[in-house]
Design a protein around this motif. Structure first.
Motif, PDB file in Angstrom:
ATOM      1  N   ARG A  61       2.655   1.977   9.425  1.00  0.00           N
ATOM      2  CA  ARG A  61       1.367   2.145   9.870  1.00  0.00           C
ATOM      3  C   ARG A  61       0.312   1.549   8.855  1.00  0.00           C
ATOM      4  N   GLN A  62       0.283   1.766   7.819  1.00  0.00           N
ATOM      5  CA  GLN A  62      -0.592   1.337   6.910  1.00  0.00           C
ATOM      6  C   GLN A  62      -0.460  -0.027   6.373  1.00  0.00           C
ATOM      7  N   GLY A  63       0.442  -0.606   6.705  1.00  0.00           N
ATOM      8  CA  GLY A  63       0.696  -2.005   6.229  1.00  0.00           C
ATOM      9  C   GLY A  63       2.037  -2.237   6.149  1.00  0.00           C
ATOM     10  N   LYS A  95       0.671  -1.073   0.002  1.00  0.00           N
ATOM     11  CA  LYS A  95       0.160   0.118  -0.004  1.00  0.00           C
ATOM     12  C   LYS A  95       0.791   1.396   0.003  1.00  0.00           C
ATOM     13  N   ARG A 123       0.434   4.588  -1.436  1.00  0.00           N
ATOM     14  CA  ARG A 123      -0.309   5.806  -1.264  1.00  0.00           C
ATOM     15  C   ARG A 123      -1.508   5.444  -0.815  1.00  0.00           C
ATOM     16  N   ALA A 124      -2.325   5.075  -1.831  1.00  0.00           N
ATOM     17  CA  ALA A 124      -3.965   4.785  -1.524  1.00  0.00           C
ATOM     18  C   ALA A 124      -3.942   3.383  -0.649  1.00  0.00           C
ATOM     19  N   GLN A 125      -5.095   2.981  -0.460  1.00  0.00           N
ATOM     20  CA  GLN A 125      -5.488   2.007   0.040  1.00  0.00           C
ATOM     21  C   GLN A 125      -5.368   0.510  -0.653  1.00  0.00           C
ATOM     22  N   ARG A 126      -5.473   0.886  -2.096  1.00  0.00           N
ATOM     23  CA  ARG A 126      -5.226  -0.236  -2.834  1.00  0.00           C
ATOM     24  C   ARG A 126      -3.613  -0.628  -2.774  1.00  0.00           C
ATOM     25  N   ALA A 127      -3.313  -1.875  -2.782  1.00  0.00           N
ATOM     26  CA  ALA A 127      -1.738  -2.217  -2.950  1.00  0.00           C
ATOM     27  C   ALA A 127      -1.488  -2.447  -4.353  1.00  0.00           C
ATOM     28  N   LYS A 128      -0.395  -1.795  -4.833  1.00  0.00           N
ATOM     29  CA  LYS A 128       0.275  -1.885  -6.121  1.00  0.00           C
ATOM     30  C   LYS A 128       1.888  -2.405  -6.125  1.00  0.00           C
TER      31      LYS A 128
END
Length: 241
Positions: free
Chosen positions: A204-206, A167, A169-174
């Protein structure tokens, strides 16, 4: 090897207890070679994992195990050997004591040494750790990756590839890939010339995954890269007059 000693070997491997017990068996003549290589591999993997966690901030870049009749020598490669040794050699003595007790080595049966990495720009482990600390410090992914990429290429690498996934920047992983120079992917030369390291960054986000691949240059002396040239490298001599 008796039935009792075979059972002891199995339980030692099963429970991951003192591997030196298993190493003592490997010195016997009748020991199964398969068991010996498994025991050596488990010892190397556990030791490497411990040192990687302990010396991450000091530029840990791998280790080499040399077994001599008198003792086992473990050479730790790092970019900052001064920090690995500690003040008056205190830290290296502490690490030696921990390794000796964990793997049940006899007194003065194991010795740890610190060796400086010749060129940290050509060490994938050192660059992966550097990128990991940059991302943990809050630096933007693109800026951090391009900084590492430029540093590697400035140190005479033939090519470099960095893959960051998760993840970002956004919630979607890329996944993002940064490449420069020349990189081979298949065959035996890929094993010889490409140095690869993988690390995980816990944010923090993953979790972010980092993979750094560096294509080493050909070096006849064998210090900066492999001493064997690539098989597809063609040398055209000058015509005779």
């Amino acid at each position: 090897v008796s039935t009792q000693s075979t059972w002891e070997m199995k339980t030692t491997v099963k429970h991951g207890e003192h591997l030196a017990v298993l190493n003592n068996y490997t010195m016997a003549k009748n020991i199964n070679k398969k068991r010996k290589f498994v025991a050596d591999g488990v010892f190397y993997a556990e030791l490497n994992d411990f040192l990687r966690r302990e010396l991450a901030e000091d530029g840990y870049s791998g280790l080499e195990v040399r077994v001599t009749p008198q003792r086992t020598e473990i050479i730790i490669r790092a970019t900052r050997t001064k920090e690995v040794l500690g003040e008056k050699g205190q830290r290296i003595r502490e690490l030696t004591s921990v390794v000796q007790k964990r793997f049940n080595f006899p007194e003065a049966g194991v010795e740890l040494y610190a060796e400086r990495v010749q060129n940290r720009g050509l060490s994938a482990i050192a660059q992966a750790e550097s990128l990991r600390y940059k991302l943990m410090g809050g630096l933007a992914v693109r800026r951090a990756c391009y900084g590492v990429l430029r540093f590697v290429m400035d140190n005479n690498a033939k090519g470099c590839e960095i893959i960051v996934s998760g993840k970002l920047r956004a919630q979607r992983a890329k996944s993002m890939k940064f490449k420069d120079g020349y990189m081979i992917k298949s065959g035996h030369p890929a094993q010889m010339f490409v140095d690869t390291a993988t690390r995980h960054v816990y944010l923090r986000q993953g979790v972010l995954g980092i993979k750094v691949s560096i294509m080493l240059p050909y070096d006849p002396s064998g210090k900066m890269g492999p001493s064997v040239p690539q098989p597809d490298h063609v040398i055209i001599p000058n015509p005779k007059e």
